[in-house]
Design an enzyme around this catalytic site. Sequence first.
Site, PDB file in Angstrom:
ATOM      1  N   HIS A 188       0.872  -1.180   0.000  1.00 10.33           N
ATOM      2  CA  HIS A 188       0.000   0.000   0.000  1.00 10.33           C
ATOM      3  C   HIS A 188       0.907   1.228   0.000  1.00 10.33           C
ATOM      4  O   HIS A 188       2.016   1.178   0.539  1.00 10.33           O
ATOM      5  CB  HIS A 188      -0.832  -0.064   1.286  1.00 10.33           C
ATOM      6  CG  HIS A 188      -1.921   0.954   1.391  1.00 10.33           C
ATOM      7  ND1 HIS A 188      -1.690   2.264   1.729  1.00 10.33           N
ATOM      8  CD2 HIS A 188      -3.271   0.844   1.234  1.00 10.33           C
ATOM      9  CE1 HIS A 188      -2.846   2.916   1.779  1.00 10.33           C
ATOM     10  NE2 HIS A 188      -3.821   2.081   1.476  1.00 10.33           N
TER      11      HIS A 188
ATOM     12  N   ASP B 261       3.084  -4.747   8.107  1.00  7.88           N
ATOM     13  CA  ASP B 261       1.877  -3.937   7.988  1.00  7.88           C
ATOM     14  C   ASP B 261       0.682  -4.890   8.101  1.00  7.88           C
ATOM     15  O   ASP B 261       0.378  -5.640   7.175  1.00  7.88           O
ATOM     16  CB  ASP B 261       1.903  -3.217   6.633  1.00  7.88           C
ATOM     17  CG  ASP B 261       0.593  -2.526   6.311  1.00  7.88           C
ATOM     18  OD1 ASP B 261      -0.364  -2.650   7.088  1.00  7.88           O
ATOM     19  OD2 ASP B 261       0.534  -1.867   5.254  1.00  7.88           O
TER      20      ASP B 261
ATOM     21  N   GLN C 226      -4.530  -5.241   6.954  1.00  2.00           N
ATOM     22  CA  GLN C 226      -5.540  -6.142   6.400  1.00  2.00           C
ATOM     23  C   GLN C 226      -5.610  -7.493   7.109  1.00  2.00           C
ATOM     24  O   GLN C 226      -6.600  -8.205   6.977  1.00  2.00           O
ATOM     25  CB  GLN C 226      -5.262  -6.380   4.906  1.00  2.00           C
ATOM     26  CG  GLN C 226      -5.437  -5.145   4.044  1.00  2.00           C
ATOM     27  CD  GLN C 226      -6.862  -4.624   4.018  1.00  2.00           C
ATOM     28  OE1 GLN C 226      -7.822  -5.366   4.246  1.00  2.00           O
ATOM     29  NE2 GLN C 226      -7.021  -3.340   3.751  1.00  2.00           N
TER      30      GLN C 226
ATOM     31  N   LYS D  29     -10.403  -0.810  10.567  1.00  2.24           N
ATOM     32  CA  LYS D  29     -10.559  -1.985   9.704  1.00  2.24           C
ATOM     33  C   LYS D  29     -10.936  -3.227  10.511  1.00  2.24           C
ATOM     34  O   LYS D  29     -11.126  -4.298   9.965  1.00  2.24           O
ATOM     35  CB  LYS D  29      -9.269  -2.230   8.914  1.00  2.24           C
ATOM     36  CG  LYS D  29      -8.984  -1.115   7.899  1.00  2.24           C
ATOM     37  CD  LYS D  29      -7.855  -1.488   6.996  1.00  2.24           C
ATOM     38  CE  LYS D  29      -7.255  -0.302   6.274  1.00  2.24           C
ATOM     39  NZ  LYS D  29      -8.035   0.127   5.099  1.00  2.24           N
TER      40      LYS D  29
ATOM     41  N   CYS E 127      -4.728   2.398  -3.735  1.00  2.00           N
ATOM     42  CA  CYS E 127      -3.487   2.911  -3.112  1.00  2.00           C
ATOM     43  C   CYS E 127      -2.343   1.919  -3.292  1.00  2.00           C
ATOM     44  O   CYS E 127      -1.544   1.703  -2.372  1.00  2.00           O
ATOM     45  CB  CYS E 127      -3.675   3.226  -1.634  1.00  2.00           C
ATOM     46  SG  CYS E 127      -4.830   4.545  -1.340  1.00  2.00           S
TER      47      CYS E 127
HETATM   48  N1  PLP Z   1      -1.697  -0.795   4.625  1.00  7.91           N
HETATM   49  C1  PLP Z   1      -2.624  -1.555   4.035  1.00  7.91           C
HETATM   50  C2  PLP Z   1      -2.282  -2.939   3.578  1.00  7.91           C
HETATM   51  C3  PLP Z   1      -3.923  -1.056   3.875  1.00  7.91           C
HETATM   52  O1  PLP Z   1      -4.856  -1.808   3.296  1.00  7.91           O
HETATM   53  C4  PLP Z   1      -4.226   0.246   4.343  1.00  7.91           C
HETATM   54  C5  PLP Z   1      -5.557   0.832   4.137  1.00  7.91           C
HETATM   55  O2  PLP Z   1      -6.281   0.481   3.238  1.00  7.91           O
HETATM   56  C6  PLP Z   1      -3.206   0.985   4.957  1.00  7.91           C
HETATM   57  C7  PLP Z   1      -1.962   0.424   5.079  1.00  7.91           C
HETATM   58  C8  PLP Z   1      -3.461   2.356   5.479  1.00  7.91           C
HETATM   59  O3  PLP Z   1      -4.324   2.303   6.572  1.00  7.91           O
HETATM   60  P1  PLP Z   1      -4.879   3.632   7.255  1.00  7.91           P
HETATM   61  O4  PLP Z   1      -5.433   4.474   6.137  1.00  7.91           O
HETATM   62  O5  PLP Z   1      -5.920   3.152   8.194  1.00  7.91           O
HETATM   63  O6  PLP Z   1      -3.734   4.299   7.930  1.00  7.91           O
END
Ligand code: PLP
Length: 404
Positions: free
Chosen positions: A122, A199, A202, A225, A363
Amino acid sequence: MLNTEQIRKDFPILSRTVYGKPLVYLDNAATTQKPVCVVDKITEGYYHTNANVHRGVHFLSQEATDAHEAARRKVQTFIHAASPAEIIFTRGTTEAINLVASSFGGAFFEDGDEVILSEMEHHANIVPWQLLQHRRKIKLRVIPVLENGELDMEAYRSLFNERTRFVSVCHMSNVLGTVNPVKELVGIAHRHQVPVLIDGAQSVPHLPVDVQSLDADFYVFSAHKIYGPTGIGVLYGKEKWLGQMPPYQGGGEMIAHVSFEHTTYNELPYKFEAGTPDYIGTTALAEALGYVSAAGLSRIAEHEQFLLRYATEQLLAIDGLRIYGTAREKGAVISFNVKDIHHYDMGMLLDKLGVAVRTGHHCAQPLMRRFGIEGTVRASFALYNTQEEIDVFVAALKRVVAMF
Ligand code: PLP
């Protein structure tokens, strides 16, 4: 088996309609809906226990502090961290990664050092490292993604050299659904004495996570999430790293003593929590984690895997439909395109039929480039989704495709 009928009653938004159609909410990878108990926790917090935490001598402040610190311990047990000092509250995954890139990278990287990311990251796990490049001339090395959406582990092994300082990869892809072999990724990095950030944005809603068993150096996720509120998230870090890292932001809460000549910092985890924390958000996050635990992560996983298999089968029966991401280990996310129909058009028409999906690059533009596409339609499932909803979704998609 999950009692989805009962569970759906906990989520009032699921019974609303859009354009006169019952809502079918399949955008859970973007954010999940919130159960009544989480919303009640927020309301109750503001109605009954609102007072700024720490340092307060009065009753309410103590009560709010106790709830906030209990929330930290709840997170600790949920991800099996060794100590509450290793749980830093942030605004979410994005802020947590920025914190590590800036603080760890700023303190320990030198020009010419290398950081390994993957092609499926992401943007939240790409751009913070690029921002760091303004301060340190670090090089980003990228693990390629195979055609089925799995990481190329051979290529990963070959990326290590004497300049490798850090690995930062997702546990589960928000586009492909791939669940990466993070324990193996960590093991390989540790053989080179390289720390790893995972990270978990998900993965945490779908899989049991044990940061000690994974031996992760850092693990990050967002409350929204996993049925919790927006604006709150978690950075887990091993105490041995957090203890050596400089603060990310300055202000209240993170100090021990301040003078114009010299300031000393608070102990962990407060050193990384400048300013008034979102103490209502943290208690609501703890409530959400309690909700998930009560439903049972293994039952949730079983239910979502059933939905994933069923939806995959139904979708593949549509002529010209291609699914991106067919990894052996996969979470409840399906990204697809149908022939040359634009993903945006499909998403918009599905919406008119009551089905909420996400369209676009999610993203993850480098990943889109990898597959030679601009975007996909993405359906992602949560514990409250049902087989009937998938039938509605697939029937709606067939109607949409027939229009082109
Ligand atoms: N990393 C992953 C794999 C994601 O799917 C997301 C959000 O869709 C993020 C990071 C960013 O999360 P946040 O916008 O809650 O900071």
